[in-house]
Design a protein around this motif. Structure first.
Motif, PDB file in Angstrom:
ATOM      1  N   TYR A 215      47.661  31.186  38.817  1.00 35.50           N
ATOM      2  CA  TYR A 215      47.502  31.230  37.365  1.00 35.50           C
ATOM      3  C   TYR A 215      47.582  29.843  36.728  1.00 35.50           C
ATOM      4  O   TYR A 215      47.120  29.633  35.599  1.00 35.50           O
ATOM      5  N   PHE A 216      48.152  28.893  37.444  1.00 35.60           N
ATOM      6  CA  PHE A 216      48.366  27.549  36.901  1.00 35.60           C
ATOM      7  C   PHE A 216      47.185  26.620  37.179  1.00 35.60           C
ATOM      8  O   PHE A 216      47.273  25.410  36.960  1.00 35.60           O
ATOM      9  N   ILE A 217      46.085  27.175  37.667  1.00 34.26           N
ATOM     10  CA  ILE A 217      44.871  26.395  37.893  1.00 34.26           C
ATOM     11  C   ILE A 217      43.727  27.061  37.141  1.00 34.26           C
ATOM     12  O   ILE A 217      43.501  28.263  37.267  1.00 34.26           O
ATOM     13  N   ASN A 218      43.025  26.278  36.349  1.00 33.24           N
ATOM     14  CA  ASN A 218      41.889  26.795  35.609  1.00 33.24           C
ATOM     15  C   ASN A 218      40.737  25.797  35.731  1.00 33.24           C
ATOM     16  O   ASN A 218      40.761  24.725  35.128  1.00 33.24           O
ATOM     17  N   GLU A 219      39.748  26.146  36.554  1.00 34.94           N
ATOM     18  CA  GLU A 219      38.643  25.222  36.805  1.00 34.94           C
ATOM     19  C   GLU A 219      37.786  24.995  35.562  1.00 34.94           C
ATOM     20  O   GLU A 219      37.214  23.919  35.379  1.00 34.94           O
ATOM     21  N   LYS A 220      37.682  25.999  34.702  1.00 32.19           N
ATOM     22  CA  LYS A 220      36.841  25.859  33.511  1.00 32.19           C
ATOM     23  C   LYS A 220      37.398  24.827  32.546  1.00 32.19           C
ATOM     24  O   LYS A 220      36.650  24.039  31.952  1.00 32.19           O
ATOM     25  N   ARG A 255      42.523  47.536  52.390  1.00 27.57           N
ATOM     26  CA  ARG A 255      42.158  46.895  51.125  1.00 27.57           C
ATOM     27  C   ARG A 255      42.858  47.567  49.949  1.00 27.57           C
ATOM     28  O   ARG A 255      43.259  46.901  48.984  1.00 27.57           O
ATOM     29  N   ALA A 256      43.061  48.892  50.042  1.00 22.61           N
ATOM     30  CA  ALA A 256      43.714  49.624  48.953  1.00 22.61           C
ATOM     31  C   ALA A 256      45.161  49.174  48.770  1.00 22.61           C
ATOM     32  O   ALA A 256      45.606  48.925  47.641  1.00 22.61           O
ATOM     33  N   VAL A 257      45.906  49.048  49.862  1.00 28.25           N
ATOM     34  CA  VAL A 257      47.316  48.648  49.733  1.00 28.25           C
ATOM     35  C   VAL A 257      47.420  47.194  49.300  1.00 28.25           C
ATOM     36  O   VAL A 257      48.338  46.814  48.559  1.00 28.25           O
ATOM     37  N   MET A 258      46.458  46.361  49.722  1.00 29.07           N
ATOM     38  CA  MET A 258      46.477  44.958  49.319  1.00 29.07           C
ATOM     39  C   MET A 258      46.135  44.815  47.837  1.00 29.07           C
ATOM     40  O   MET A 258      46.737  43.995  47.134  1.00 29.07           O
ATOM     41  N   LEU A 259      45.195  45.602  47.354  1.00 22.37           N
ATOM     42  CA  LEU A 259      44.847  45.559  45.932  1.00 22.37           C
ATOM     43  C   LEU A 259      46.009  46.019  45.065  1.00 22.37           C
ATOM     44  O   LEU A 259      46.283  45.431  44.015  1.00 22.37           O
ATOM     45  N   ASP A 260      46.701  47.063  45.501  1.00 21.62           N
ATOM     46  CA  ASP A 260      47.873  47.547  44.760  1.00 21.62           C
ATOM     47  C   ASP A 260      48.923  46.441  44.658  1.00 21.62           C
ATOM     48  O   ASP A 260      49.514  46.212  43.593  1.00 21.62           O
ATOM     49  N   ALA A 261      49.163  45.769  45.788  1.00 24.65           N
ATOM     50  CA  ALA A 261      50.159  44.695  45.809  1.00 24.65           C
ATOM     51  C   ALA A 261      49.710  43.523  44.943  1.00 24.65           C
ATOM     52  O   ALA A 261      50.521  42.927  44.216  1.00 24.65           O
ATOM     53  N   PHE A 262      48.419  43.194  44.998  1.00 26.47           N
ATOM     54  CA  PHE A 262      47.903  42.075  44.200  1.00 26.47           C
ATOM     55  C   PHE A 262      48.033  42.357  42.710  1.00 26.47           C
ATOM     56  O   PHE A 262      48.409  41.480  41.927  1.00 26.47           O
ATOM     57  N   GLU A 263      47.712  43.578  42.305  1.00 30.10           N
ATOM     58  CA  GLU A 263      47.818  43.937  40.889  1.00 30.10           C
ATOM     59  C   GLU A 263      49.259  43.859  40.400  1.00 30.10           C
ATOM     60  O   GLU A 263      49.531  43.393  39.285  1.00 30.10           O
ATOM     61  N   GLU A 268      53.380  40.516  37.473  1.00 26.10           N
ATOM     62  CA  GLU A 268      54.676  39.835  37.556  1.00 26.10           C
ATOM     63  C   GLU A 268      54.580  38.366  37.171  1.00 26.10           C
ATOM     64  O   GLU A 268      55.435  37.852  36.438  1.00 26.10           O
ATOM     65  N   VAL A 269      53.539  37.667  37.643  1.00 22.85           N
ATOM     66  CA  VAL A 269      53.463  36.227  37.389  1.00 22.85           C
ATOM     67  C   VAL A 269      52.826  35.903  36.037  1.00 22.85           C
ATOM     68  O   VAL A 269      53.070  34.822  35.477  1.00 22.85           O
ATOM     69  N   LEU A 270      52.003  36.821  35.509  1.00 24.20           N
ATOM     70  CA  LEU A 270      51.336  36.537  34.237  1.00 24.20           C
ATOM     71  C   LEU A 270      52.118  37.001  33.012  1.00 24.20           C
ATOM     72  O   LEU A 270      52.009  36.392  31.940  1.00 24.20           O
ATOM     73  N   SER A 271      52.895  38.055  33.151  1.00 20.00           N
ATOM     74  CA  SER A 271      53.579  38.624  31.987  1.00 20.00           C
ATOM     75  C   SER A 271      54.522  37.653  31.273  1.00 20.00           C
ATOM     76  O   SER A 271      54.629  37.708  30.035  1.00 20.00           O
ATOM     77  N   TYR A 277      48.869  29.934  27.031  1.00 21.49           N
ATOM     78  CA  TYR A 277      49.006  29.221  28.310  1.00 21.49           C
ATOM     79  C   TYR A 277      47.629  28.716  28.767  1.00 21.49           C
ATOM     80  O   TYR A 277      46.645  29.464  28.754  1.00 21.49           O
ATOM     81  N   PRO A 278      47.520  27.457  29.190  1.00 16.30           N
ATOM     82  CA  PRO A 278      46.219  26.868  29.507  1.00 16.30           C
ATOM     83  C   PRO A 278      45.645  27.277  30.852  1.00 16.30           C
ATOM     84  O   PRO A 278      44.484  26.972  31.156  1.00 16.30           O
ATOM     85  N   GLY A 279      46.425  27.958  31.695  1.00 18.01           N
ATOM     86  CA  GLY A 279      45.913  28.353  33.010  1.00 18.01           C
ATOM     87  C   GLY A 279      45.107  29.631  32.920  1.00 18.01           C
ATOM     88  O   GLY A 279      44.546  29.988  31.891  1.00 18.01           O
ATOM     89  N   GLN A 280      45.023  30.353  34.047  1.00 17.73           N
ATOM     90  CA  GLN A 280      44.272  31.589  34.091  1.00 17.73           C
ATOM     91  C   GLN A 280      45.076  32.728  33.502  1.00 17.73           C
ATOM     92  O   GLN A 280      46.231  32.928  33.863  1.00 17.73           O
ATOM     93  N   VAL A 281      44.482  33.497  32.641  1.00 12.84           N
ATOM     94  CA  VAL A 281      45.112  34.678  32.082  1.00 12.84           C
ATOM     95  C   VAL A 281      44.091  35.802  32.035  1.00 12.84           C
ATOM     96  O   VAL A 281      42.881  35.570  32.020  1.00 12.84           O
ATOM     97  N   LEU A 282      44.580  37.034  32.020  1.00 16.28           N
ATOM     98  CA  LEU A 282      43.671  38.186  31.981  1.00 16.28           C
ATOM     99  C   LEU A 282      43.042  38.321  30.589  1.00 16.28           C
ATOM    100  O   LEU A 282      43.655  37.977  29.603  1.00 16.28           O
TER     101      LEU A 282
END
Length: 282
Positions: A215-220, A255-263, A268-271, A277-282
């Motif tokens: 989240y702390f990297i934003n290429e744009k 892939r399903a269990v990995m997607l659940d964990a990623f979400e 957790e890290v974005l909330s 915040y200047p990085g990546q956000v939803l």
């Protein structure tokens, strides 16, 4: 020669000072962080080559080399948190599958290699040609596959799978096949079948590993700040009794269990981040 080394040292020191001085959107600072990562990695790889040559192609070389390479983390200001270390540390043959977002994933691997123990990482052939790092990686036991030659790639992976089956070596594969630069929108790209075929053919478990978003990297906006990446090792998915006809189902379940964990990690890290915040956000 001495003059050249002095110029190189001064350049690196200047880059370090520039990196540590600010987390701004400045294009120069953004690029310098990545250049510094590649440059220092290459210098460490080049300096370590005489020691690697004492036992070439031994996967333990990566574990030992990681002790030096993971120090780059301190310069870049990235914190790595490993969860599920008990699963990752078990000495067993397995296929580790992880999501792939950026070249910094390799730095994350360096930071947990001491926990993994014996691990053969699989990388695309293009990395090999990034000398001296690519050459050192090959000598250290990294397995390079040519995705343009599928039959040769399969042969290479089959040969490496013998280490997994008979020497309790872990094999690390990024099943997406390439970096996912739209991770906050897509989660993960479709998985390729190679890792799952190997797991079934050798009757070894799949061990999913999930990296939280950078989240702390934003290429744009050319922002590269400081932040934390959580590396979560999930429970193994066993393949005992499965056949090659079960590959697609195994991919879907993994892939399903990995997607659940990623979400969950994304929330957790974005909330805690502020709206501006200047990085990546939803």
């Amino acid at each position: 020669m001495i003059t050249w080394l002095m110029y190189l040292l001064v350049t690196i020191l200047f880059m370090i000072v520039l990196v540590l001085s600010s987390d701004s959107h400045d294009v120069i600072r953004f690029n310098v962080r990545f250049i510094l990562y590649y440059l220092v990695s290459s210098i460490i790889a080049l300096g370590s080559m005489p020691f690697i040559l004492l036992r070439p192609k031994n996967v333990k070389n990566c574990r030992d080399l990681s002790v030096l390479l993971r120090q780059i983390t301190k310069i870049l200001g990235i914190e790595w948190e490993l969860r599920g270390a008990d699963e990752l540390s078990i000495e067993r043959g397995c296929i580790i599958v992880a999501n792939h977002q950026t070249t910094l994933d390799i730095l994350g691997m360096f930071n947990i290699w001491g926990v993994m123990g014996k691990c053969a990482s699989v990388a695309k052939m293009e990395v090999f040609y990034a000398w001296p790092f690519g050459l050192a990686a090959w000598l250290a036991g990294v397995v390079f596959i040519d995705r343009r030659n599928s039959s040769k790639a399969v042969t290479t992976l089959n040969a490496t799978s013998l280490l997994v089956k008979h020497e309790k070596t872990k094999m690390w594969i990024f099943p997406e096949g390439t970096r996912n630069k739209t991770v906050l929108k897509t989660g993960m790209l479709p998985f390729k079948k190679g890792a799952f075929r190997i797991a079934i053919e050798n009757q070894v478990p799949i061990l999913p590993v999930v990296f939280s978003p950078y989240y702390f990297i934003n290429e744009k906006t050319r922002y590269f700040g400081r932040g934390k990446v959580i590396i979560h090792t999930l429970k193994p998915i066993f393949t005992d009794g499965l056949e090659l006809k079960d590959v697609d189902d195994l991919i879907i379940r993994t892939r399903a269990v990995m997607l659940d964990a990623f979400e969950a990690l994304t929330k957790e890290v974005l909330s805690p981040l502020p709206p501006d915040y200047p990085g990546q956000v939803l």
